[in-house]
Design an enzyme around this catalytic site. Structure first.
Site, PDB file in Angstrom:
ATOM      1  CG  ASP A   1     -29.831  -7.231  45.813  1.00 61.79           C
ATOM      2  OD1 ASP A   1     -30.645  -6.293  45.916  1.00 61.79           O
ATOM      3  OD2 ASP A   1     -28.603  -7.038  45.735  1.00 61.79           O
TER       4      ASP A   1
ATOM      5  CB  CYS B   1     -27.415   1.668  49.295  1.00 62.33           C
ATOM      6  SG  CYS B   1     -28.757   0.783  48.483  1.00 62.33           S
TER       7      CYS B   1
ATOM      8  CB  ILE C   1     -11.374   8.430  29.327  1.00 63.06           C
ATOM      9  CG1 ILE C   1     -12.673   8.714  30.102  1.00 63.06           C
ATOM     10  CG2 ILE C   1     -10.384   9.537  29.561  1.00 63.06           C
ATOM     11  CD1 ILE C   1     -13.210  10.109  29.927  1.00 63.06           C
TER      12      ILE C   1
END
EC number: 6.3.5.4
Length: 647
Positions: free
Chosen positions: A104, A2, A304
């Site tokens: 959690d 978040c 990559i």
């Protein structure tokens, strides 16, 4: 995963005003949490918490934030993951706690309410930036995880405190300019030297980063007080005082397998698709192997490569993927891809940041996000298990410095630097079979000239040896040139390799590597998880005896031994150049048209830099007399940030 933000107006404020401010701040973090958002306010106290959610565990509304404990005594805005939440949940349930969700976050909130914040954090295996409001105490606490995987910024002034996961959240508040103050010349000088700004500094003199392993407590009087709840040095000293036996490396490899496999398994818990970043190096290969072992089926790997063959290691990643049986997704990066990304960098990183590998990391994150929401990485393996060249040479360089102290060392270092890089790389390097010999010679010369281990570590990472010389005089900032440029002291009494590792754990890892990965992954709404940074793995790494850290010219001795159980020795021991970018070639070629306007004297002067030393390096770079790509990228990234303005 978040993004969080919030405000405390001391003395109280209307709910609508508080919620509006918190919402505006968290809206700037939508990329960190595109799935949900919320605000919560305590108007009597003047506190508002905001959150943007990237749903990973329990995708239902039960994970909505900010979240209050069942008894209402704790309110939390949480950015991160608590990997051992199932075990903590079971223990709390035995103590009578009843849960409403599988989140959690709820486990963390109830653990804080039941055990207190210090105990809850001590028992949590996770990464986080966290805000905790306890109305009974009238106390707001900000907390950051042990090693700095997740960021947290704050600013305080008369009557007001702001905080957020990124600077852009703070900038969304109408009082930010009042709190931020002028640019911080000390931070700028450290940035020019290192390419990143070390915590607690930021580019703004009135804004600070919370340091890893620390809490910031703010009581009713509004005075912030930082204290440490976890110490990397204490863990290092404890581990070094209780080393594993050096005479049974197979038993040590078994022990590493147990602790690292447990960390990988915990970081594979998700209700969304997950994969792994695979470079072909020891760390990411070992994570991929343990994921495959745990999953019992192929995992998705992403890598990559570069069009420039001298920097391309995609073949190694593909070979590892074939051997492990992953579903491999490669991407080749070109200078055009980099150029397309450059305008977005000031907004993504918020303040000057110039590790050129940020470009492929951003592209890799975008690639992975097309198929997964979580990607495990090998980050931290070099710091925990001594994988950098500076770790390998630390003991020998320390002894050499002892034999050539003071003026003799400085004279020897100057002599080594007397030959230009073209001679070392073009003539001598091929004769002795070494790539990038000039860079190694520069590091040796730096070691001989350094006064202390802290100086040595700082100098080995330096992009500009004398950054204060680049700053305009008089400075357009409220600071004295050169102030605060000394590197932090490294714990005395430890072996040289341990001091070098600890310096990386306290600086380069959180302020360089993890900033790069966090901003790049979050810009793509992708959660990156690092199994090597689990507390148990870090503690285990410090218990390794010297012979299981470095042997000859090879580091990460024990992880290599474990990886040979999964891959042929030829793949494990293949030479690696690291995640390096051909930024020097790009600046002479496709990026030159972008770079030259930023290096115009009026533009440099407007950014507070002296044009002469910068342009002298630019000319030498264009002539091919020396490679200064990374140093120039540091200046260019800063100037581009000043021109972009606040984001």
């Amino acid at each position: 995963m978040c993004g969080i933000a919030g405000v405390w107006r001391f003395g109280g404020a209307p709910a609508a005003a508080l919620e509006g401010e918190a919402a505006a701040m968290t809206d700037r973090l939508r990329h960190r949490g595109p799935d949900d958002g919320g605000v919560w306010a305590d108007p009597a106290a003047g506190v508002a918490l905001g959150n943007r959610r990237l749903a990973i565990v329990d995708l239902s509304p039960g994970g909505h934030q900010p979240m209050l404990s069942a008894d209402g005594r704790v309110a939390v805005a949480f950015n991160g993951e608590i990997y051992n939440h199932p075990a903590l949940r079971r223990e709390l349930e035995r103590e009578g706690v009843r849960f409403r969700s599988r989140s959690d976050t709820e486990v963390l909130v109830e653990a804080i309410a039941r055990w207190g914040l210090d105990t809850a954090l001590d028992r949590a295996d996770g990464m986080f930036g966290l805000a905790v409001w306890q109305p009974e105490r009238g106390c707001l606490t900000l907390a950051r995880d042990r090693l700095g995987e997740k960021p947290l910024y704050w600013a305080a002034g008369p009557g007001l405190l702001l905080f957020g996961s990124e600077l852009k959240a703070l900038r969304a508040h109408p009082d930010f300019a009042r709190l931020a103050g002028p640019l911080d010349a000390t931070a700028l000088a450290r940035y020019l030297r290192l390419s990143w700004i070390p915590a607690p500094l930021t580019i703004h003199s009135g804004v600070r980063q919370l340091r890893p392993g620390c809490l910031l407590e703010v009581g009713p009087d509004g005075t912030p007080a930082e204290r440490r709840y976890w110490s990397a040095e204490a863990v290092a000293r404890q581990g070094l005082a209780d080393p594993l036996p050096a005479d049974d490396p197979d038993a040590a490899a078994d022990a590493l397998h147990r602790v690292l496999a447990e960390s990988v398994a915990a970081r594979m818990e998700a209700d969304v698709p997950l994969g792994v970043f695979l470079s072909g190096g020891v760390d990411s290969s070992l994570v991929a192997a343990l994921m495959r072992e745990r999953a019992g089926r192929p995992v998705i790997s992403f890598s990559i490569g570069f069009a420039e063959r001298s920097h391309d290691e995609s073949a190694a990643a593909a070979a590892v993927a074939r051997h492990l049986g992953t579903e491999h997704v490669p991407l080749t990066v070109t200078a055009r891809d980099a150029l397309d990304l450059v305008p977005a960098l000031p907004s993504i990183y918020d303040e000057p940041f110039a590790d050129s590998s940020q470009l492929p990391t951003l592209l890799l994150s975008r690639l992975a996000r097309r198929q997964v929401t979580v990607a495990l990485t090998g980050d931290g393996g070099d710091e925990v298990f001594a994988g950098y060249e500076r770790h390998i040479w630390a003991e020998r360089l320390d002894r050499l410095r002892g034999r050539l102290p003071g003026p003799a060392g400085r004279l020897a270092g100057t002599a080594l630097l007397g030959l230009p890089p073209t001679v070392w790389d073009g003539l001598i390097g091929p004769l002795v079979g070494r790539r990038r010999l000039a860079d190694r010679v520069r590091k040796l010369a730096t070691a001989l000239q350094a006064g202390t281990m802290a100086d040595l570590h700082d100098s080995l990472l330096a992009r500009w040896p004398d950054p204060a010389a680049l700053l305009a005089d008089p400075l357009p900032f409220a600071a004295v040139p050169g102030a605060g440029l000394e590197p932090p002291a490294i714990a005395p009494g430890l072996p040289a390799v341990a001091r070098m590792q600890l310096a990386d754990a306290l600086g380069y890892l959180p302020d360089g590597v993890l900033v790069k990965v966090d901003r790049a992954s979050m810009a793509a709404s992708l959660e990156a998880r690092a199994p090597f940074l689990a507390p148990a793995v870090v503690a285990f790494g410090w218990r390794l005896p010297p012979a299981l850290r470095v042997a000859g010219a090879q580091g990460k001795v024990l992880p290599r031994r474990l990886l040979r159980r999964y891959l042929p020795a030829a793949l494990v021991d293949a030479p690696k150049s690291g995640f390096t970018v051909p930024i020097g070639d790009w600046l002479r070629g496709p990026l030159r048209d972008w770079a030259e306007p930023l290096l115009a004297p009026p533009v440099l002067e407007a950014a507070g830099l002296r044009p002469e030393p910068v342009l002298a390096v630019w000319r030498r770079h264009l002539d091919g007399a020396a490679g200064h790509g990374e140093a120039l990228w540091t200046v260019l990234s800063y100037v581009a940030w000043t021109k972009a303005g606040p984001t």
